[in-house]
Design a protein around this motif. Sequence first.
Motif, PDB file in Angstrom:
ATOM      1  N   TYR A   1       0.799  -1.218   0.000  1.00 31.29           N
ATOM      2  CA  TYR A   1       0.000   0.000   0.000  1.00 31.29           C
ATOM      3  C   TYR A   1       0.836   1.274   0.000  1.00 31.29           C
ATOM      4  N   VAL A   2       2.086   1.201   0.469  1.00 31.38           N
ATOM      5  CA  VAL A   2       2.934   2.394   0.481  1.00 31.38           C
ATOM      6  C   VAL A   2       4.392   1.966   0.377  1.00 31.38           C
ATOM      7  N   LYS A   3       5.139   2.579  -0.542  1.00 33.87           N
ATOM      8  CA  LYS A   3       6.563   2.294  -0.719  1.00 33.87           C
ATOM      9  C   LYS A   3       7.337   3.318   0.115  1.00 33.87           C
ATOM     10  N   HIS A   4       7.533   3.000   1.379  1.00 34.92           N
ATOM     11  CA  HIS A   4       8.132   3.987   2.287  1.00 34.92           C
ATOM     12  C   HIS A   4       9.650   3.991   2.242  1.00 34.92           C
ATOM     13  N   GLY A   5      10.293   2.850   1.911  1.00 33.13           N
ATOM     14  CA  GLY A   5      11.743   2.784   1.795  1.00 33.13           C
ATOM     15  C   GLY A   5      12.491   2.952   3.098  1.00 33.13           C
ATOM     16  N   LEU A   6      11.853   2.691   4.246  1.00 37.02           N
ATOM     17  CA  LEU A   6      12.493   2.863   5.548  1.00 37.02           C
ATOM     18  C   LEU A   6      12.889   1.521   6.138  1.00 37.02           C
ATOM     19  N   ALA A   7      13.994   1.530   6.886  1.00 35.67           N
ATOM     20  CA  ALA A   7      14.379   0.347   7.648  1.00 35.67           C
ATOM     21  C   ALA A   7      13.369   0.138   8.766  1.00 35.67           C
ATOM     22  N   PRO A   8      13.207  -1.104   9.238  1.00 32.29           N
ATOM     23  CA  PRO A   8      12.198  -1.369  10.276  1.00 32.29           C
ATOM     24  C   PRO A   8      12.343  -0.481  11.507  1.00 32.29           C
ATOM     25  N   ASP A   9      13.564  -0.315  12.001  1.00 27.47           N
ATOM     26  CA  ASP A   9      13.745   0.501  13.204  1.00 27.47           C
ATOM     27  C   ASP A   9      13.391   1.960  12.942  1.00 27.47           C
ATOM     28  N   ALA A  10      13.725   2.460  11.758  1.00 27.75           N
ATOM     29  CA  ALA A  10      13.401   3.848  11.427  1.00 27.75           C
ATOM     30  C   ALA A  10      11.889   4.025  11.316  1.00 27.75           C
ATOM     31  N   LEU A  11      11.221   3.048  10.694  1.00 28.30           N
ATOM     32  CA  LEU A  11       9.765   3.128  10.586  1.00 28.30           C
ATOM     33  C   LEU A  11       9.112   3.042  11.958  1.00 28.30           C
TER      34      LEU A  11
ATOM     35  N   TYR B   1      19.097  -2.399   0.851  1.00 27.47           N
ATOM     36  CA  TYR B   1      19.088  -2.492  -0.617  1.00 27.47           C
ATOM     37  C   TYR B   1      17.958  -3.423  -1.077  1.00 27.47           C
ATOM     38  N   LEU B   2      17.837  -4.605  -0.445  1.00 31.06           N
ATOM     39  CA  LEU B   2      16.802  -5.552  -0.827  1.00 31.06           C
ATOM     40  C   LEU B   2      15.414  -5.016  -0.492  1.00 31.06           C
ATOM     41  N   ARG B   3      15.313  -4.351   0.662  1.00 31.01           N
ATOM     42  CA  ARG B   3      14.015  -3.844   1.096  1.00 31.01           C
ATOM     43  C   ARG B   3      13.484  -2.793   0.133  1.00 31.01           C
ATOM     44  N   GLN B   4      14.355  -1.945  -0.373  1.00 26.19           N
ATOM     45  CA  GLN B   4      13.921  -0.920  -1.322  1.00 26.19           C
ATOM     46  C   GLN B   4      13.412  -1.522  -2.615  1.00 26.19           C
ATOM     47  N   ARG B   5      13.805  -2.732  -2.893  1.00 28.22           N
ATOM     48  CA  ARG B   5      13.378  -3.408  -4.119  1.00 28.22           C
ATOM     49  C   ARG B   5      12.359  -4.506  -3.836  1.00 28.22           C
ATOM     50  N   ASP B   6      11.820  -4.511  -2.605  1.00 26.50           N
ATOM     51  CA  ASP B   6      10.852  -5.531  -2.205  1.00 26.50           C
ATOM     52  C   ASP B   6      11.377  -6.933  -2.443  1.00 26.50           C
TER      53      ASP B   6
ATOM     54  N   ASP C   1      10.104 -11.768   6.691  1.00 28.17           N
ATOM     55  CA  ASP C   1       9.237 -10.637   6.970  1.00 28.17           C
ATOM     56  C   ASP C   1       9.634 -10.008   8.299  1.00 28.17           C
ATOM     57  N   THR C   2       9.308  -8.742   8.442  1.00 28.19           N
ATOM     58  CA  THR C   2       9.492  -8.027   9.699  1.00 28.19           C
ATOM     59  C   THR C   2       8.126  -7.595  10.187  1.00 28.19           C
ATOM     60  N   VAL C   3       7.854  -7.820  11.467  1.00 25.79           N
ATOM     61  CA  VAL C   3       6.543  -7.534  12.035  1.00 25.79           C
ATOM     62  C   VAL C   3       6.691  -6.484  13.126  1.00 25.79           C
ATOM     63  N   LEU C   4       5.853  -5.444  13.053  1.00 26.60           N
ATOM     64  CA  LEU C   4       5.805  -4.412  14.078  1.00 26.60           C
ATOM     65  C   LEU C   4       4.630  -4.698  15.004  1.00 26.60           C
ATOM     66  N   ASP C   5       4.902  -4.762  16.294  1.00 25.08           N
ATOM     67  CA  ASP C   5       3.839  -4.915  17.296  1.00 25.08           C
ATOM     68  C   ASP C   5       3.472  -3.517  17.782  1.00 25.08           C
ATOM     69  N   ILE C   6       2.301  -3.025  17.370  1.00 23.88           N
ATOM     70  CA  ILE C   6       1.889  -1.651  17.655  1.00 23.88           C
ATOM     71  C   ILE C   6       0.815  -1.661  18.738  1.00 23.88           C
ATOM     72  N   ALA C   7       1.015  -0.814  19.754  1.00 25.25           N
ATOM     73  CA  ALA C   7       0.014  -0.650  20.817  1.00 25.25           C
ATOM     74  C   ALA C   7      -0.998   0.389  20.341  1.00 25.25           C
ATOM     75  N   ILE C   8      -2.193  -0.069  19.993  1.00 25.93           N
ATOM     76  CA  ILE C   8      -3.222   0.826  19.463  1.00 25.93           C
ATOM     77  C   ILE C   8      -4.026   1.408  20.616  1.00 25.93           C
ATOM     78  N   THR C   9      -4.064   2.724  20.711  1.00 21.39           N
ATOM     79  CA  THR C   9      -4.876   3.374  21.742  1.00 21.39           C
ATOM     80  C   THR C   9      -6.350   3.318  21.341  1.00 21.39           C
ATOM     81  N   PRO C  10      -7.269   3.375  22.324  1.00 24.48           N
ATOM     82  CA  PRO C  10      -8.697   3.209  21.999  1.00 24.48           C
ATOM     83  C   PRO C  10      -9.244   4.258  21.048  1.00 24.48           C
ATOM     84  N   ASN C  11      -8.578   5.405  20.920  1.00 26.35           N
ATOM     85  CA  ASN C  11      -9.095   6.463  20.054  1.00 26.35           C
ATOM     86  C   ASN C  11      -8.662   6.309  18.601  1.00 26.35           C
ATOM     87  N   ARG C  12      -7.952   5.241  18.254  1.00 22.59           N
ATOM     88  CA  ARG C  12      -7.475   5.079  16.883  1.00 22.59           C
ATOM     89  C   ARG C  12      -7.964   3.770  16.268  1.00 22.59           C
TER      90      ARG C  12
END
Length: 860
Positions: free
Chosen positions: A11-21, A172-177, A182-193
Amino acid sequence: MNISLNWLSDYVKHGLAPDALAELLTMTGLEVEEVTTGGPSLDGVVVGHVVSVRAHPNADRLRVCDVDLGDAAPEAGEPEGRRSQTVQIVCGAPNVAAGQKVPVATVGTELMLPSRKDPSQLEPVTIKKGKIRGEVSNGMICAEDELGVGDSHDGIMVLDEDAAVGQDFADYLRQRDALPGDTVLDIAITPNRPDATSHVGVARDVAALTDQPLTLPKVDVPEAGGEAASQASIRIEDAEGCHRLVAMVVRGITVRPSPDWMRERLEAIGVRSINNVVDVTNYVLHELGQPLHAFDLNLLEGGGLVIRAAEAGEVVTTLDDQERKVPAGTVLVCDHEKPVAVAGVMGGANSEVSGSTTDVLIESAYFDPSRIRKTSKALGLQTDASYRFERGVDPTGQARAAARAAQLLAEVAGGTVVPGLIDEHPTPYEARTVTLRPSRVAAVLGVEVPEDEIVRLLGAIGFEVSDAEAGRLDAFAEAAMREEGVEAAAREAADAGLRVTIPPFRPDVEREVDVIEEVARLWGYDHLPTPASTPVPLVPASDTPSARLLARVRRRLAALGFRELYTNSLVPKPTAEAFADAAWTGREGGPVETLNPISQEMAAMRPSLLPGLVAVASYNQARGAGALRLFEAGHVYRQSHAATDLVEGYHEHTSLVLGMSGETPATWNGPARAADVYDLKGVVTDVLADLGIDGVTETPRPAPEGLTAYALDLHLGDVRLGSLGRLADGVGDAAELQEPLFVAELDWDALARLADRDEPARYQPISRFPTVERDLALMIPEAQAAGPLLDTIRQSGKPLLQDVRVFDVYRGEGVAGGQKSLAVALRFGADKTLRDQEVDGRVRRIVKALESQHGATLRS
């Protein structure tokens, strides 16, 4: 909630490393708690540039390569600036050549390489600096299989010419998909989002933050009606519980395992793959945030769905084969005869998709968040669906999600989508609009955000911003119509701002300040200036008179060697019932139970402070603490029907509890001895005296069946102040107390009302006039307590009586049965020298009062 970076990149080609994202998302309100990376480890592997290649002097098949690994820090004595880090590497690949960009495992990198003992097995190997046939080698130019990014071992991996020298190979590989795993982000979603509970929702924020386009999955949403409406039906009877219901039909499917790409994505975020039909509904849920359910159409009686409220006692067998008795009013999904799902929580076992299913009905709904939340808590059942419905899904996204699921089913299950859809929409969504003033943005944030940037940021996350000039002209016209001056109207119009339409998937945004918050988090909190100083209000903080008095008592008790406690106001229900004894607390009414207790240990509010005191005393005694001197001030609760209660049906007041146990310490003039009730009574008397409360009467109250073995009730006139006594043996045994515990609990609210709130008495010099002392020996009934007699003596002896104390109690020869002799010492004084006649008259008055009020006589 887990977000797959591979999935997100659709959905979005952000080009960021996992830690930066992760850092970027966290700084904008989506806190990333953990980053988990799968696939090969590529730490230490960088993009290198082969500068030159020459033959190895000692081996025909080897080449000696000079490889530029990018910028290196300047060594001591070198000027600042770029210094190429060129290393020598021995390579045996036949295709290595000068000018290539290649992946290089630098010294210290650990790779998984074939074992020398068994080439079919991989083992970790650390790349070291060494010599190969006499030539130094500082790294390794790698093939695909050596890095775990492919199977080829025909030669080294040659990269694109535009690869940046020194770049991490993983980036380099990530920018070219092309990054495996895979890398997975565990995000704490607040109730307002609630919008961020899907990959598309998170991608929307990432697109705005990185200024990259958002690419949504292409979905053809059919018009309502069509052939589908003739093959199935839906009806909403509970419009408050279900605002919208959409259904589509897919026929001729084959239930089988999902394709690898779908299974891998679901398993990466922790969702177990079941079959292609169920996996499609889960996929769309995590893609768009809209929960779906697929029913076996042939198991639905009447070929359709009915949404209604549950009646008392209804039972639904859910997909986990559990029979669940649902509360009355629960939103149910039914066919024309029976419930087939607990709406928004879990489907029913009687209509689930199985291996024999060929036709499915896809249900997509908007259920009322509060109704789903109540049902989920009542059943103790939270699912991925209820998690999203409780927060509020997009009220306009049901048709799109159903069409997306139908499209995927046709792809992975070989089905045919029946044209059209069925849509019941009793509560249409109404768009919400607010006015956003750029001047207000600057005032709130402390920095001017360019208007075009505001429009870009809001537009990127789905807010529609109308033309600013049009908004100002409309405002000018409205102001002029109110017959205001042209200048005033122009000023108002200039600050009219932007018309912002809030997207339906953001129920948390309601006011202008909410939109400003969106601008702030996307613009970047780090762009907001830090003020040089922060104004502090000049109004001094003030406590209530009751709080100031309590602080004074705390200091007094601390000076007497007591330690303050802070215990939990939530206790187990049996404990609350045991300590709600009205004979001790002085108040009728049962304990207050909590509606949704966190645990059985926190099922009720404390009716007394005694449970906490007893628990602390037991804990300390078990660990060898001898002399315990404890106190606590806090709120206690009970049911009540008094008209004066702040909350109808419940009473709450502040209580003060004291406890003593163990020996009093030995001193130079006396040995250690066990504390008794008189020690605690002395402390209570001292506290009352410090508050300026005198004339307290003490009424003995045997309580062999209650909390205490015996007790004294304390009153001042008709006001009950509290109780004092020794904890009953049965209670002490249950709490595993090793020593007797003496306790007192006082009604602090009553004490605060009666207390003398003036400052404590200041020092007065010792009188230069002599005092007069007299002793009285009184014959009183055996059951007569000394306290009431002393109160009568104090009242009758005023104003000359300065002090009275008991110094002897005698039973024996000369004293009739059923009586006792009580000897008291009186001290009289005044700002003059007293005469015998004055003292004698006061003594006669005291004796007369004792005779009339207590039946006491002077002992002859």
